[in-house]
Enzyme design. Structure first.
Site, PDB file in Angstrom:
ATOM      1  N   GLY A 189     -63.527  51.603 -29.336  1.00 21.70           N
ATOM      2  CA  GLY A 189     -63.992  52.017 -30.660  1.00 21.70           C
ATOM      3  C   GLY A 189     -64.966  51.019 -31.241  1.00 21.70           C
ATOM      4  O   GLY A 189     -65.868  50.529 -30.553  1.00 21.70           O
ATOM      5  N   THR A 236     -61.211  55.906 -24.445  1.00 23.11           N
ATOM      6  CA  THR A 236     -62.585  55.921 -23.914  1.00 23.11           C
ATOM      7  C   THR A 236     -62.549  55.128 -22.624  1.00 23.11           C
ATOM      8  O   THR A 236     -61.564  54.447 -22.344  1.00 23.11           O
ATOM      9  CB  THR A 236     -63.576  55.352 -24.954  1.00 23.11           C
ATOM     10  OG1 THR A 236     -63.661  56.274 -26.035  1.00 23.11           O
ATOM     11  CG2 THR A 236     -64.959  55.111 -24.420  1.00 23.11           C
TER      12      THR A 236
HETATM   13  O1  DON Z   1     -68.579  56.511 -29.383  1.00 21.01           O
HETATM   14  C1  DON Z   1     -67.802  55.731 -29.924  1.00 21.01           C
HETATM   15  O2  DON Z   1     -68.136  54.665 -30.395  1.00 21.01           O
HETATM   16  C2  DON Z   1     -66.335  56.077 -29.971  1.00 21.01           C
HETATM   17  N1  DON Z   1     -66.164  57.489 -29.895  1.00 21.01           N
HETATM   18  C3  DON Z   1     -65.629  55.361 -28.868  1.00 21.01           C
HETATM   19  C4  DON Z   1     -64.149  55.548 -28.969  1.00 21.01           C
HETATM   20  C5  DON Z   1     -63.358  54.526 -28.282  1.00 21.01           C
HETATM   21  O3  DON Z   1     -63.848  53.625 -27.659  1.00 21.01           O
HETATM   22  C6  DON Z   1     -61.884  54.683 -28.417  1.00 21.01           C
HETATM   23  N2  DON Z   1     -61.212  53.530 -27.877  1.00 21.01           N
HETATM   24  N3  DON Z   1     -60.479  52.834 -28.447  1.00 21.01           N
END
Ligand code: DON
Length: 558
Positions: free
Chosen positions: A461, A369
């Site tokens: 995440g 992300t």
């Molecule tokens: O929207 C969310 O919270 C997740 N899809 C974000 C994913 C993310 O940040 C991956 N990174 N480690």
């Protein structure tokens, strides 16, 4: 007359000094523009757009589009995100919600087998894992409603880079290695992102002529160039052929939604952050409200870390219970962000003893992300966090389009109490339903008082929200953006009941003391996060910016 002035000189001087020091005299505009992103090519493109006469919103569209090209493992037009905007001329603020939606044919048991068990991998790999993308609509929307330059001009840098190519770097190699199987499973992904079926070496040029064409189509026809007509048909046919459940109606009915950001206060700082369907703003304000009740700056270690962990634990418990798409579930936002509610949550926190979370699970970790922060010379700002979820999303590229689809469906709760890839559990509020937006942790945030403004955020995440929290706590102590982005990190998310931490976050004595309090400690093998921050001291007009040393991003003031 002069005599009189001379006589009054000491008072006059005092008056001038007052004016200089008073918030009334804060510089109305920053002395420079600042952009921090996760990739130097995106930072450069943003500044280029500002130089062409664009504002922060134009720059945000350009940066988003370039990141979609050069960070295929992080975000893209096959994904979505949240763009938090502040317009300087009238103080207007909004969150542009370009989050993916579940296809209309999706249902709560989509990823379960006959016995009601979650089928591993189904919400992560291939087009059945993909939500309907929101980024194309969001970029067109921001450009049309807030930008100054034509959409085609702001997309131009991304189109050029997609055509000419960008060199593979070390992070690309790591992420592609991790997602090799998923990338090999899609013929188009294989031919674009791999070299002869293998992870390309550093320096290898990734060219995406089909993505360039798709972006050009958007530049010419706006969002309709993606969501309608022949192009939409091509996407839907390919998705169905590969086992997905998208329809033309899914694409044609996708809408960007402007939402009121979540607001709160912490030690005189005003916090503005992402509203549902992100859990970020609410969880952030809950944690800050709890900590404010303890007068955190006066608390010594290890109690300080302990209190922060206990605040995290409680906010994440509520996340699982109450949060989801606000268009589908009623979220008690005012209650959850009220200081009295936080006081109630804090009642059973003991200063020397860890609380217990109920339940147990482990989880894998995601690492992608992207986030960027922008401040232009007029004082307009953008904080945006964008995602295709897992590295390289679902791994599925729609043939002939260069569009890599997300696997954001995994952010739903596939089954109550069953953790997703970030170990997050959820309940009814985040159950799958056709047309529903999946709960997110993405937390683009502004922090400010009369003297200063910060724009920050990060990927990571489930750990996004606690990283932003730690950044804000640094700022509240008077530290600058370089400190916020590099700070060693720790995280607790209710379940699993453990403090995850970067190994430089705690020394041995701290570890022992936390364990003595009853905390489970889990050192992480890798560092995490990729925070991008911009800072403006309104008193002096000076701006500052920083890019997380863990990533390869660039912060530039110009
Ligand atoms: O929207 C969310 O919270 C997740 N899809 C974000 C994913 C993310 O940040 C991956 N990174 N480690």
């Amino acid at each position: 007359m002069f005599g009189l002035l001379k006589q009054k000189a000491p008072w006059w001087g005092l008056f001038c000094a007052f004016l200089f020091l008073s918030p009334l005299t804060t510089a109305a505009v920053p002395d420079k523009a600042a952009i921090a992103t996760a990739h130097p090519l995106a930072t450069e493109a943003g500044h280029q757009i500002l130089k062409l006469g664009g504002n922060a919103f134009d720059a945000a569209v350009a940066v988003s589009a370039v990141l979609a090209v050069v960070e295929p493992y992080s975000s893209g037009i096959g994904g979505g995100g949240f763009w938090l905007l502040h317009r300087a001329s009238d103080g207007f603020e909004t969150m542009v919600d370009g989050r993916e939606r579940a296809p209309l044919a999706a249902h709560r048991d989509l990823y379960l087998d006959k016995e009601g068990e979650v089928i591993p991998g189904l919400s992560i790999n291939g087009p059945l894992a993909a939500g309907i993308p929101g980024e194309p609509a969001a970029l067109a929307h921001i450009s049309e409603h807030y930008g100054r330059l034509p959409f085609k001009d702001v997309l131009a840098p991304a189109i050029r880079i997609a055509r000419e190519g960008f060199p593979v770097e070390s992070h690309y190699v790591r992420m592609a290695t991790w997602r090799l199987k998923a990338l090999r499973a899609s013929e188009s992904a294989n031919s674009i992102f791999l070299h002869k079926g293998e992870v390309p070496a550093e320096g290898y040029l990734i060219r995406q002529p089909e993505l360039a064409e798709t972006l050009q189509r958007m530049a010419d026809a706006g969002a309709d160039g993606f969501y309608r007509g022949e192009f939409a048909e091509r996407i839907v046919d390919a998705v169905k052929l590969a086992g997905g459940i998208w329809s033309l109606e899914d694409l044609a009915s996708y809408r960007v939604i402007e939402r009121m950001p979540i607001r709160g206060n912490f030690m005189g700082l005003k916090i503005t952050s992402a509203s549902p369907p992100s859990s970020g703003g609410i969880a952030l304000i809950t944690m800050l409200n709890i900590l404010q009740g303890f007068n955190l700056p006066k608390v010594e270690e290890p109690q300080r870390t302990h209190l922060i962990v206990e605040a995290m634990r409680r906010a994440y418990r509520d996340r699982a219970d109450y949060l989801g798409d606000p268009d589908f579930v009623d979220i008690p936002v005012d209650a959850l962000t009220h200081p009295w509610y936080a006081a109630g949550l804090a009642r059973d926190i003991q200063m020397e003893r860890a609380s217990q979370s109920v339940g147990n699970q482990n989880h894998e970790e995601g690492r992608d992300t992207t986030h960027f922060s922008i401040l232009d010379r007029e004082g307009n700002r953008v904080a945006a966090t964008l995602s295709i979820n897992y590295p390289f999303g679902s791994g599925f590229v729609v043939p002939g389009t260069g569009v890599l689809l997300n696997d954001e469906m995994d952010d739903f709760s596939a089954s109550p109490g069953v953790p997703n890839v970030y170990g997050l559990v959820g309940a009814e509020a985040n159950a799958i339903a056709g047309g529903k937006r999946m709960l997110s942790s993405m937390s683009p945030t502004f922090v400010e008082d009369e003297q200063q403004v910060a724009v920050l955020g990060t990927p990571g995440g489930s750990r996004i929200i606690t990283m932003v929290l730690l950044g804000i706590l640094e700022m509240a102590e008077g530290k600058g953006p370089t400190d916020w982005v590099k700070r060693p990190r720790f995280h607790h998310q209710y379940l699993p009941d453990q403090i995850q931490y970067e190994t430089d976050a705690f020394d041995e004595s701290m570890r022992k003391q936390l364990e003595k309090m009853g905390h489970q400690l889990k050192p992480l093998e890798h560092d995490y996060g990729n925070m991008q921050a911009v800072y403006w001291n309104k008193k002096t007009g000076k701006v500052d910016a920083a890019s997380d040393p863990r990533g390869l991003g660039q912060a530039k003031i110009e």
